[in-house]
Design an enzyme around this catalytic site. Structure first.
Site, PDB file in Angstrom:
ATOM      1  N   GLU A 250       1.107  -1.288   0.222  1.00 33.00           N
ATOM      2  CA  GLU A 250      -0.235  -0.278  -0.068  1.00 33.00           C
ATOM      3  C   GLU A 250       1.070   1.564  -0.242  1.00 33.00           C
ATOM      4  O   GLU A 250       1.744   1.133   0.852  1.00 33.00           O
ATOM      5  CB  GLU A 250      -0.495   0.008   1.352  1.00 33.00           C
ATOM      6  CG  GLU A 250      -2.002   0.879   0.954  1.00 33.00           C
ATOM      7  CD  GLU A 250      -2.865   0.469   3.065  1.00 33.00           C
ATOM      8  OE1 GLU A 250      -3.708  -0.399   2.449  1.00 33.00           O
ATOM      9  OE2 GLU A 250      -2.954   1.156   3.055  1.00 33.00           O
TER      10      GLU A 250
ATOM     11  N   ASP B  55      -4.836  10.913   9.643  1.00 37.18           N
ATOM     12  CA  ASP B  55      -3.797   9.532   9.465  1.00 37.18           C
ATOM     13  C   ASP B  55      -3.615  10.741  10.724  1.00 37.18           C
ATOM     14  O   ASP B  55      -3.470  11.616  11.792  1.00 37.18           O
ATOM     15  CB  ASP B  55      -2.888  10.217   8.760  1.00 37.18           C
ATOM     16  CG  ASP B  55      -3.414   9.609   7.376  1.00 37.18           C
ATOM     17  OD1 ASP B  55      -2.788   7.864   8.289  1.00 37.18           O
ATOM     18  OD2 ASP B  55      -3.339   9.469   6.779  1.00 37.18           O
TER      19      ASP B  55
END
Lengths: 403, 296
Positions: free
Chosen positions: B54, B65
């Site tokens: 990924e 995040d």
């Protein structure tokens, strides 16, 4: 573009104003946002909710705020008859309380015990901390480190009111980063937390909900100007960062074709310098913070930092309904620089005895540019959406004075 | 499920199933700390045990995040990272590896500015297999998800602890490749995964989908990865690897080479956790596997 029959029907069921708006959020938040939409949809037509909100707006915030003929400024410019909508006289000193009262009553209806918010100038943060004190709810305010520095009085006010002010040191350390951090908190605390967004932006239903709660400004102006002048204003002027005070003033008049509307962005040190916060003048459509709208960004879609002497306008985007109103041509978007805003700030203080916040000083700066060329029977209403106490240190520094 | 020819993600999960083990998915941000170092890391990941890669598409405002991946995004941007460079990195990786699936993960705005259709075409050309776009829920499928699926790119959706029975069908519609179950309510790299809660959630998901289920957000150690590998089809680790990049990001020359080695060593340790997970408890099934994991 061809004129529409109405400009007041948006958003559609998915929260879009034309191509703008929408719900661009992480999946964790989607169930919550759908729940919020449902809860708000029920509340806004519930007579008990409306009655409760009206009660607090009148007896707690001090509404209606006056519509005041600024005679000395009008005479000085020698043109339009200038009225100020005095939203700086509200409890907590700005229009932000209108929206906070609406959302806090909704949060209580939804049984949320913890309130989070972002703030730039601190006006929204103070308003949130205020309603949290009033209703005894936990309150966490995210604020960029740079804003904490330049808005020290408001930081202290929030703390006095019992809020926890969390400094945000990521990115540009201003409003956009505070919003990122508030979203991160929300994702981590979805169960008990209500995110009280302060401007008419973010994922649907926030832009529409904040607009509805702020529309009390325009609704009052309609009644007041009809009483004072027997007709509607020719021009409405408001400053715009995210755009909550502007949409609150404009929205009730969008279908009154004879009423012109001007929103004033912060041009910072000048559009040409790149140091500004004028998303419409120098931005392009993009997706950030849950909605599609005009954003300051580079050609890779990275968000740029905004610059303005006014922390409340220091945001690289605008609310999605404004983006749409710009494209339809219904509202005109212009900008004023830091220096122009400072000049307007001083003039307003000296001639009217009103110390405006630096945000509406941008609106006044544009009024200064156009008022003299307008006929004496031209009625202009400007939203004086906040008072300038919080800006005293910034202004002193800009003028080279010691406090 | 039938696997279409050239479907690297489908082929990889079919192979994992045949091997009787879960997959190990690594996340690093493309271009962190710079293009060349990042490429060296990515090229080394399959040999270190990564079954699927990924790659984060750097963005200035990564709202979902935590601090580790925020910082990695900013490092990549500072070093000249962009969506174009991310696709170039995938292309350079693909030159030496035709088999390992690559999934791009990130936020919508850079794709929107690049142009959704142009992006889909260029991503396919570069050798990208799937997309995870954090801020594009099913409600906005028309923009990218549907054209991507039509062009042959997988569109992998996140399911979360807040995805209830009512919401799940919506999340599963137009999802392909695999389902990414976010194991915590929160941002990447913060809370630690609760493997028992994950086991319950994964078995609930299995009732509604035949797609492989990967689990991520909160897996930091080989032990945690092993616990997840016992119940899910793949475990995703990001922040723990990205932190190793952060430690050596300022270095140069040989020191940077040591950092690459450290990231790959971290990946190897995690891969051992994942690969060994079901060997530790070969006869065990379901909940019994989990309770044995607690002691490890």
């Amino acid at each position: 573009m061809e004129a529409l029959n109405t400009y007041r029907e948006g958003p559609d069921e998915k929260g879009h104003f034309g191509i703008y708006g929408g719900r661009y959020v992480a999946e964790t938040l989607m169930p919550l946002i759908l729940e919020l939409e449902r809860a708000y949809g029920e509340a806004k037509i519930d007579p008990a909710f409306i009655q409760e909100l009206d009660y607090y707006l009148e007896h707690y915030a001090g509404r209606p705020s006056p519509l005041y003929h600024a005679k000395r400024l009008s005479d000085r410019f020698g043109g339009a008859k200038i009225y100020f909508k005095r939203d700086e006289l509200n409890h907590t000193g700005a229009h932000k309380i209108n929206n906070c009262l609406g959302q806090i009553l909704l949060a209580r209806r939804m049984n949320k015990s913890r309130i989070i918010a972002e703030t730039g100038a601190g006006q929204h943060g103070v308003a949130v901390a205020t309603v949290c004190a009033l209703f005894d709810l936990d309150c966490v305010i995210y604020m960029g480190e740079i804003d904490i520095e330049r808005q020290a009085p408001n930081v202290f006010r929030m703390k006095l009111l019992g809020a926890k002010v969390v400094p945000v040191s990521s990115g540009s350390k201003t409003l956009k980063d505070a919003m990122n951090e508030a979203l991160r908190d929300w994702v981590a605390n979805v169960g008990n937390t209500f995110y009280l967004i302060g401007t008419a932006a973010g994922p649907h239903p926030y832009p529409a909900m904040v607009r509805d709660f702020q529309s009390v400004i325009g609704d009052e102006v309609r009644e007041q100007i009809l009483k004072a002048e027997g007709r509607l204003a020719d021009t409405l002027v408001a400053c715009i960062g995210g755009g909550s005070n502007a949409i609150g003033l404009f929205h009730p008049f969008l279908d009154d074709a004879a009423v012109a509307m001007i929103a004033v962005e912060a041009a910072g040190e000048g559009i040409e310098t790149g140091k500004h916060a004028a998303s419409i003048a120098a931005g392009a459509p993009g997706v950030l913070h849950g909605n599609r709208t005009y954003l300051l960004q580079d050609d890779d879609g990275q968000i740029k930092e905004a610059h303005s002497i006014s922390a409340g306008l220091d945001y690289p985007g605008i609310g999605p309904e404004h983006a749409w109103l710009r494209d339809t041509g219904r509202v005109t978007y212009v900008s004023a620089t830091d220096d122009e805003a400072l000049e307007a700030f001083r003039l307003c203080t000296r001639l009217e005895g009103i110390i405006p916040a630096l945000e509406p000083a941008h609106a006044l700066a544009h009024v200064m540019k156009i008022a003299g060329d307008l006929p004496n029977d031209h009625i202009l209403v400007m939203n004086l959406c906040g008072r300038g106490d919080k800006d005293i240190p910034t202004v002193a520094e800009a003028l080279g004075d010691e406090l | 499920m039938a696997v279409a020819a050239g479907d690297r993600i489908g082929e990889r999960f079919a192979a994992l199933k045949a091997e009787g083990r879960a997959g190990f998915i690594t996340f690093v941000t493309a271009g962190d700390p710079d293009f060349e170092t990042s490429l060296a890391i990515v090229k080394g990941l399959p040999a270190a045990g990564a079954d699927l890669i990924e790659l984060g598409m750097p963005f200035s405002d990564p709202m979902a995040d935590g601090p580790a991946i925020q910082a990695s995004s900013l490092r990549a941007l500072k070093a000249g990272g962009s969506l174009k460079r991310t696709l170039e990195l995938v292309g350079a990786f693909r030159d030496g590896d035709e088999a390992t699936p690559v999934v791009l993960m990130g936020y919508y705005n850079p794709i929107y500015i690049y142009g959704a259709r142009r992006f889909i075409a260029d991503a396919l050309e570069a050798g990208v297999d799937g997309l995870i776009v954090v801020d594009l829920p099913p409600e906005e499928d028309e923009e990218l998800c549907l054209p991507a699926l039509e062009a042959g790119l997988h569109f992998i959706r996140l399911a979360t602890p807040t995805t209830d029975e009512k919401r799940l069908p919506k999340v599963l519609t137009n999802t392909s490749g695999f389902i990414y179950f976010v194991s915590i309510t929160g941002i990447t790299g913060t809370k630690s995964v609760d493997s028992e809660a994950v086991a319950v959630a994964v078995s609930r998901l299995r009732q509604s989908t035949d797609l492989p289920i990967a689990v991520g957000f909160g897996i930091k150690t080989p032990e945690q990865a092993a616990a997840i590998a016992r119940v899910a089809d793949a475990a995703v680790v990001g922040s723990a690897l990205v932190n190793r990049i952060a430690e050596g990001a300022e270095a140069s020359g040989e020191a940077k080479a040591r950092m690459v080695a450290s990231v790959l060593e971290g990946a190897r340790e995690l891969a051992r956790g994942v690969r060994g997970a079901r060997l530790d408890a070969p006869a065990a099934a379901g909940d019994r596997r989990l309770s044995s994991a607690k002691g490890s």
